[in-house]
Design a protein around this motif. Sequence first.
Motif, PDB file in Angstrom:
ATOM      1  N   PRO A   1       8.127 -14.614   2.214  1.00 26.80           N
ATOM      2  CA  PRO A   1       7.791 -13.063   2.188  1.00 26.80           C
ATOM      3  C   PRO A   1       6.493 -12.897   1.671  1.00 26.80           C
ATOM      4  N   LEU A   2       5.680 -11.986   2.068  1.00 20.12           N
ATOM      5  CA  LEU A   2       4.442 -11.730   1.829  1.00 20.12           C
ATOM      6  C   LEU A   2       4.343 -10.467   0.693  1.00 20.12           C
ATOM      7  N   ILE A   3       3.460 -10.149  -0.236  1.00 18.85           N
ATOM      8  CA  ILE A   3       3.375  -9.138  -0.986  1.00 18.85           C
ATOM      9  C   ILE A   3       2.668  -7.922  -0.304  1.00 18.85           C
ATOM     10  N   LYS A   4       3.117  -6.833  -0.365  1.00 20.00           N
ATOM     11  CA  LYS A   4       2.169  -5.744  -0.005  1.00 20.00           C
ATOM     12  C   LYS A   4       2.231  -4.778  -1.018  1.00 20.00           C
ATOM     13  N   TRP A   5       1.093  -4.613  -1.447  1.00 17.56           N
ATOM     14  CA  TRP A   5       0.532  -4.066  -2.741  1.00 17.56           C
ATOM     15  C   TRP A   5       1.030  -2.613  -2.560  1.00 17.56           C
ATOM     16  N   PRO A   6       1.399  -2.196  -3.819  1.00 19.55           N
ATOM     17  CA  PRO A   6       1.227  -2.855  -5.139  1.00 19.55           C
ATOM     18  C   PRO A   6       2.570  -3.542  -5.285  1.00 19.55           C
ATOM     19  N   ASN A   7       3.952  -3.326  -4.868  1.00 17.46           N
ATOM     20  CA  ASN A   7       4.947  -3.966  -5.059  1.00 17.46           C
ATOM     21  C   ASN A   7       6.114  -4.186  -4.142  1.00 17.46           C
ATOM     22  N   ASP A   8       5.795  -4.471  -2.849  1.00 11.84           N
ATOM     23  CA  ASP A   8       6.935  -4.649  -2.003  1.00 11.84           C
ATOM     24  C   ASP A   8       6.826  -6.055  -1.295  1.00 11.84           C
TER      25      ASP A   8
ATOM     26  N   TRP B   1      -1.504 -14.141  -6.051  1.00 15.98           N
ATOM     27  CA  TRP B   1      -1.087 -12.806  -5.731  1.00 15.98           C
ATOM     28  C   TRP B   1      -2.154 -12.470  -4.695  1.00 15.98           C
ATOM     29  N   ASN B   2      -3.254 -12.727  -4.768  1.00 15.68           N
ATOM     30  CA  ASN B   2      -4.059 -12.404  -3.388  1.00 15.68           C
ATOM     31  C   ASN B   2      -3.913 -13.436  -2.245  1.00 15.68           C
ATOM     32  N   GLU B   3      -3.572 -14.541  -2.469  1.00 16.87           N
ATOM     33  CA  GLU B   3      -3.320 -15.252  -1.679  1.00 16.87           C
ATOM     34  C   GLU B   3      -2.004 -14.776  -0.558  1.00 16.87           C
ATOM     35  N   LEU B   4      -1.000 -14.458  -1.424  1.00 18.42           N
ATOM     36  CA  LEU B   4       0.171 -14.186  -0.756  1.00 18.42           C
ATOM     37  C   LEU B   4       0.137 -12.458  -0.401  1.00 18.42           C
ATOM     38  N   SER B   5      -1.094 -11.747  -0.546  1.00 20.70           N
ATOM     39  CA  SER B   5      -1.028 -10.668  -0.161  1.00 20.70           C
ATOM     40  C   SER B   5      -1.180 -10.441   1.579  1.00 20.70           C
ATOM     41  N   ALA B   6      -0.203  -9.422   1.848  1.00 20.37           N
ATOM     42  CA  ALA B   6      -0.155  -9.208   3.216  1.00 20.37           C
ATOM     43  C   ALA B   6      -0.956  -8.296   3.868  1.00 20.37           C
ATOM     44  N   ILE B   7      -1.893  -7.615   2.815  1.00 15.37           N
ATOM     45  CA  ILE B   7      -2.829  -6.725   3.485  1.00 15.37           C
ATOM     46  C   ILE B   7      -4.422  -7.017   3.363  1.00 15.37           C
ATOM     47  N   ILE B   8      -4.526  -8.161   2.642  1.00 15.07           N
ATOM     48  CA  ILE B   8      -6.000  -8.477   2.504  1.00 15.07           C
ATOM     49  C   ILE B   8      -6.755  -8.706   4.014  1.00 15.07           C
ATOM     50  N   GLY B   9      -7.890  -8.225   3.902  1.00 12.52           N
ATOM     51  CA  GLY B   9      -8.668  -8.519   5.250  1.00 12.52           C
ATOM     52  C   GLY B   9      -8.034  -7.785   6.168  1.00 12.52           C
ATOM     53  N   ARG B  10      -6.979  -6.870   6.248  1.00 13.06           N
ATOM     54  CA  ARG B  10      -6.280  -5.911   7.020  1.00 13.06           C
ATOM     55  C   ARG B  10      -7.115  -4.509   7.141  1.00 13.06           C
ATOM     56  N   THR B  11      -6.758  -3.864   8.188  1.00 12.01           N
ATOM     57  CA  THR B  11      -7.298  -2.419   7.956  1.00 12.01           C
ATOM     58  C   THR B  11      -6.081  -1.759   7.601  1.00 12.01           C
ATOM     59  N   ILE B  12      -6.078  -0.797   6.754  1.00 10.76           N
ATOM     60  CA  ILE B  12      -5.124  -0.049   6.303  1.00 10.76           C
ATOM     61  C   ILE B  12      -5.341   1.464   5.969  1.00 10.76           C
ATOM     62  N   GLU B  13      -4.545   2.090   5.758  1.00 11.74           N
ATOM     63  CA  GLU B  13      -4.570   3.509   5.281  1.00 11.74           C
ATOM     64  C   GLU B  13      -3.982   3.689   3.925  1.00 11.74           C
ATOM     65  N   ILE B  14      -4.440   4.405   3.216  1.00  7.19           N
ATOM     66  CA  ILE B  14      -3.615   4.557   1.683  1.00  7.19           C
ATOM     67  C   ILE B  14      -3.455   6.109   1.468  1.00  7.19           C
ATOM     68  N   ASP B  15      -2.428   6.449   1.284  1.00  8.43           N
ATOM     69  CA  ASP B  15      -2.044   8.016   0.799  1.00  8.43           C
ATOM     70  C   ASP B  15      -2.288   7.945  -0.726  1.00  8.43           C
TER      71      ASP B  15
ATOM     72  N   ARG C   1      -9.750  -7.095  -1.799  1.00  9.13           N
ATOM     73  CA  ARG C   1      -8.961  -7.911  -2.658  1.00  9.13           C
ATOM     74  C   ARG C   1      -8.192  -6.942  -3.778  1.00  9.13           C
ATOM     75  N   ILE C   2      -7.423  -7.778  -4.500  1.00 13.56           N
ATOM     76  CA  ILE C   2      -6.752  -6.999  -5.805  1.00 13.56           C
ATOM     77  C   ILE C   2      -7.394  -7.584  -6.803  1.00 13.56           C
ATOM     78  N   ASN C   3      -7.798  -6.670  -7.681  1.00 12.68           N
ATOM     79  CA  ASN C   3      -8.822  -7.116  -8.795  1.00 12.68           C
ATOM     80  C   ASN C   3      -8.010  -7.317 -10.273  1.00 12.68           C
TER      81      ASN C   3
END
Length: 270
Positions: free
Chosen positions: A119-126, A216-230, A242-244
Amino acid sequence: MKINHIKQKEHLEPEFIRRSLGASIFTRNMIYHHRLDSTNRLANDLASQGAQEGTLVLTEEQSAGRGRLGRSWFSSGYSNLLFSLLLRPQMQADRVFILTMILALAASDGAEEICKVKPLIKWPNDLYVGRKKLAGILSEVSTKVKAVEYVVLGIGLNVNWKPGNQEGLLYPATSLFNETGRMISRNELLIAILKKFEGYYGDIISGEIAPYYERWNELSAIIGRTIEIDAAKEKIRGKAVRINQDGALVVEDQKGQEQTILSGDVSVKF
Ligand code: BTN
């Protein structure tokens, strides 16, 4: 298909878990109930009464499972992992996200070891498999001045749940059974996750944090993707960069400027 009733009804076995973990902080005060309102609720109550670091609260089903942002967490009984860990790390309250991060890593690594699903990690913790949510983590912190008094990390991980009607769920969801087509031993998976988590926790406490950020960054499901944040006040659309080191998400917005997001709900634009 031959149905294995024993395996389908596999209960968590605290004694087996205890023996398999051996000398672990999670065998000091292991609490198992068939049914609870919420493992996080009980772990918080025990913590406020002085329960020790390593207290582990396990259950088969919850009547009032808590999710992030005041949401509820629903899980069918005797099929998934629902547990909370009580920790008393000596750290500043603004570093607690590191613990959430290593629990997400431990759960992902445990799933890979036991059932060859990564599984990949979707920031912050899914945790996600493809576009579907596999697990969620809820961290609750009690602080004294700016230091952590205790942290309760609760995770709900879909293991042998058979997704059917997903009406009412906020996200499409999956389980390890759904991904592999086979029943997974929740006992074995829990043991693997706890062993990994304890190792990672030991490293974090002794200051070895950098490799975990990298993973954490390597396993991130969202790095490099277009996202929308509420986020708190606004909706931000952009590319996740990236996740800093603060656990914050750095996003390049549509004007090409980097914005640092501390919390929010992320949706990935496919
Ligand atoms: C989320 O994705 O919103 C986080 C969900 C966390 C659910 C787990 S289940 C075990 C523990 N006890 C709770 O009441 N919540 C967490």
